[in-house]
Design a protein around this motif. Structure first.
Motif, PDB file in Angstrom:
ATOM      1  N   LYS A 162       0.661  -1.245  -0.046  1.00 23.98           N
ATOM      2  CA  LYS A 162       0.151  -0.062  -0.116  1.00 23.98           C
ATOM      3  C   LYS A 162       0.747   1.269   0.037  1.00 23.98           C
ATOM      4  CE  LYS A 162      -3.869   2.116   2.324  1.00 23.98           C
ATOM      5  NZ  LYS A 162      -3.371   3.446   2.333  1.00 23.98           N
ATOM      6  N   LYS A 163       1.907   1.204   0.759  1.00 26.64           N
ATOM      7  CA  LYS A 163       2.651   2.435   0.854  1.00 26.64           C
ATOM      8  C   LYS A 163       3.295   2.579  -0.538  1.00 26.64           C
ATOM      9  CE  LYS A 163       3.821   2.161   5.804  1.00 26.64           C
ATOM     10  NZ  LYS A 163       4.865   2.005   7.029  1.00 26.64           N
ATOM     11  N   ARG A 164       3.784   1.400  -1.195  1.00 25.69           N
ATOM     12  CA  ARG A 164       4.551   1.537  -2.270  1.00 25.69           C
ATOM     13  C   ARG A 164       3.722   2.207  -3.530  1.00 25.69           C
ATOM     14  NH1 ARG A 164       7.972  -4.081  -2.292  1.00 25.69           N
ATOM     15  NH2 ARG A 164       9.364  -3.315  -0.596  1.00 25.69           N
ATOM     16  N   MET A 165       2.439   1.880  -3.582  1.00 21.86           N
ATOM     17  CA  MET A 165       1.291   2.223  -4.322  1.00 21.86           C
ATOM     18  C   MET A 165       1.254   3.571  -4.106  1.00 21.86           C
ATOM     19  SD  MET A 165      -0.385   1.218  -6.916  1.00 21.86           S
ATOM     20  CE  MET A 165      -0.471  -0.542  -6.710  1.00 21.86           C
ATOM     21  N   ASP A 166       0.936   4.071  -3.088  1.00 25.12           N
ATOM     22  CA  ASP A 166       0.565   5.323  -2.852  1.00 25.12           C
ATOM     23  C   ASP A 166       1.960   6.398  -3.260  1.00 25.12           C
ATOM     24  OD1 ASP A 166      -1.591   4.915  -1.535  1.00 25.12           O
ATOM     25  OD2 ASP A 166      -0.955   4.794   0.573  1.00 25.12           O
ATOM     26  N   ALA A 167       2.982   5.750  -3.121  1.00 21.26           N
ATOM     27  CA  ALA A 167       4.285   6.492  -3.672  1.00 21.26           C
ATOM     28  C   ALA A 167       4.382   6.346  -5.213  1.00 21.26           C
ATOM     29  CB  ALA A 167       5.510   5.738  -2.969  1.00 21.26           C
ATOM     30  N   LEU A 171       4.021   9.909  -7.617  1.00 18.13           N
ATOM     31  CA  LEU A 171       4.835  10.078  -8.640  1.00 18.13           C
ATOM     32  C   LEU A 171       4.374  10.031 -10.102  1.00 18.13           C
ATOM     33  CD1 LEU A 171       7.837  10.416  -9.591  1.00 18.13           C
ATOM     34  CD2 LEU A 171       7.985   8.003  -9.759  1.00 18.13           C
ATOM     35  N   GLU A 172       3.287   9.397 -10.209  1.00 15.96           N
ATOM     36  CA  GLU A 172       2.549   9.221 -11.390  1.00 15.96           C
ATOM     37  C   GLU A 172       1.804  10.608 -11.428  1.00 15.96           C
ATOM     38  OE1 GLU A 172      -0.346   6.083 -13.516  1.00 15.96           O
ATOM     39  OE2 GLU A 172      -1.054   6.952 -11.429  1.00 15.96           O
ATOM     40  N   ALA A 173       1.289  11.043 -10.625  1.00 14.19           N
ATOM     41  CA  ALA A 173       0.338  12.284 -10.727  1.00 14.19           C
ATOM     42  C   ALA A 173       1.549  13.357 -10.993  1.00 14.19           C
ATOM     43  CB  ALA A 173      -0.405  12.560  -9.532  1.00 14.19           C
ATOM     44  N   MET A 174       2.562  13.400 -10.607  1.00 14.72           N
ATOM     45  CA  MET A 174       3.416  14.421 -10.540  1.00 14.72           C
ATOM     46  C   MET A 174       3.975  14.582 -12.286  1.00 14.72           C
ATOM     47  SD  MET A 174       6.936  15.392  -8.647  1.00 14.72           S
ATOM     48  CE  MET A 174       7.814  14.046  -9.220  1.00 14.72           C
ATOM     49  N   LEU A 175       4.340  13.123 -12.911  1.00 18.83           N
ATOM     50  CA  LEU A 175       4.846  12.955 -14.243  1.00 18.83           C
ATOM     51  C   LEU A 175       3.773  13.464 -15.107  1.00 18.83           C
ATOM     52  CD1 LEU A 175       7.016   9.894 -13.921  1.00 18.83           C
ATOM     53  CD2 LEU A 175       7.659  12.365 -13.957  1.00 18.83           C
ATOM     54  N   SER A 181       0.602  11.366 -21.708  1.00 18.90           N
ATOM     55  CA  SER A 181      -0.682  10.856 -20.980  1.00 18.90           C
ATOM     56  C   SER A 181      -0.392   9.701 -20.175  1.00 18.90           C
ATOM     57  CB  SER A 181      -1.807  10.115 -22.045  1.00 18.90           C
ATOM     58  OG  SER A 181      -1.170   9.091 -22.889  1.00 18.90           O
ATOM     59  N   LYS A 182      -1.475   9.014 -19.304  1.00 20.03           N
ATOM     60  CA  LYS A 182      -1.170   8.180 -18.578  1.00 20.03           C
ATOM     61  C   LYS A 182      -0.465   6.848 -19.361  1.00 20.03           C
ATOM     62  CE  LYS A 182      -3.150   5.001 -14.982  1.00 20.03           C
ATOM     63  NZ  LYS A 182      -4.437   4.928 -14.233  1.00 20.03           N
TER      64      LYS A 182
END
Length: 202
Positions: A162-167, A171-175, A181-182
């Motif tokens: 869960k922690k890794r997924m949150d991180a 990062l994905e949102a920032m990039l 695009s996604k």
């Protein structure tokens, strides 16, 4: 012909007698013989017209011994009533026997029972073999402590995931604020969709 008329016990004309005897005597001969027997008192005859004209019919004499007395008729009536009164009980017996027969017909045959017994014995043999493996240690039994340990490890890894997924999502949102695009971002980074479902969500 006299015996034939007595056996049939009904009036016949000479034509009918000739036909019923399959032509053994012609109509003319039958008419002549029947009238002669009627005159001799061997049979009874009567013309269809009162003046003696028209067609004659003949019938056999009835033996007095063939007539039943009132006592015999009463006895026969009693027997008939007795038989009628027994009909309900006979019908009940018939229904019961029919039910028993249907039960027997629906029961498994001897061959089917042998097959079933053989199948049960084979299943029993397989279960006994598995039990022997457990009792002799061929199959290692899992202890409660081992089950608890695995459960704790699963929970720990779920927290880490869960922690890794949150991180990753951060990062994905920032990039994604950049020009990609996604889908393009995942393709460039070689990221594949995570199909893992946590136990709490199953």
């Amino acid at each position: 012909m006299a015996r034939y008329l007595k056996e049939q016990n009904r009036p016949y004309s000479a034509t009918e007698v000739s036909a019923n005897l399959h032509g053994k005597v012609t109509k003319t001969v039958a008419d002549k013989l029947l009238k002669e027997m009627e005159q001799n008192g061997q049979i009874v005859g009567k013309a269809t017209k009162k003046d003696g004209g028209g067609q004659w019919v003949f019938w056999g004499l009835q033996d007095a011994a063939d007539t039943l007395s009132p006592e015999q008729l009463a006895s026969m009536d009693e027997q008939i009533n007795t038989l009628k009164s027994s009909i309900p009980s006979l019908k009940t017996t018939q229904r019961n026997l029919t039910l028993k027969l249907n039960t027997l017909l629906s029961a498994p045959t001897t061959a089917a029972l042998h097959t079933l017994i053989s199948s049960i014995q084979q299943e029993k043999k397989l279960k006994a073999e598995k039990l022997r493996e457990f009792t002799e240690g061929a199959v290692k039994m899992v202890t409660k402590e081992e089950v608890s340990k695995v459960g704790r490890e699963v929970k720990e890894w779920a927290v880490k995931r869960k922690k890794r997924m949150d991180a990753f999502k951060g990062l994905e949102a920032m990039l994604m604020q950049g020009p990609w695009s996604k889908e393009e971002l995942w393709e460039k980074a070689g990221v594949e969709e995570d199909c893992y479902v946590p136990p709490s969500e199953r």
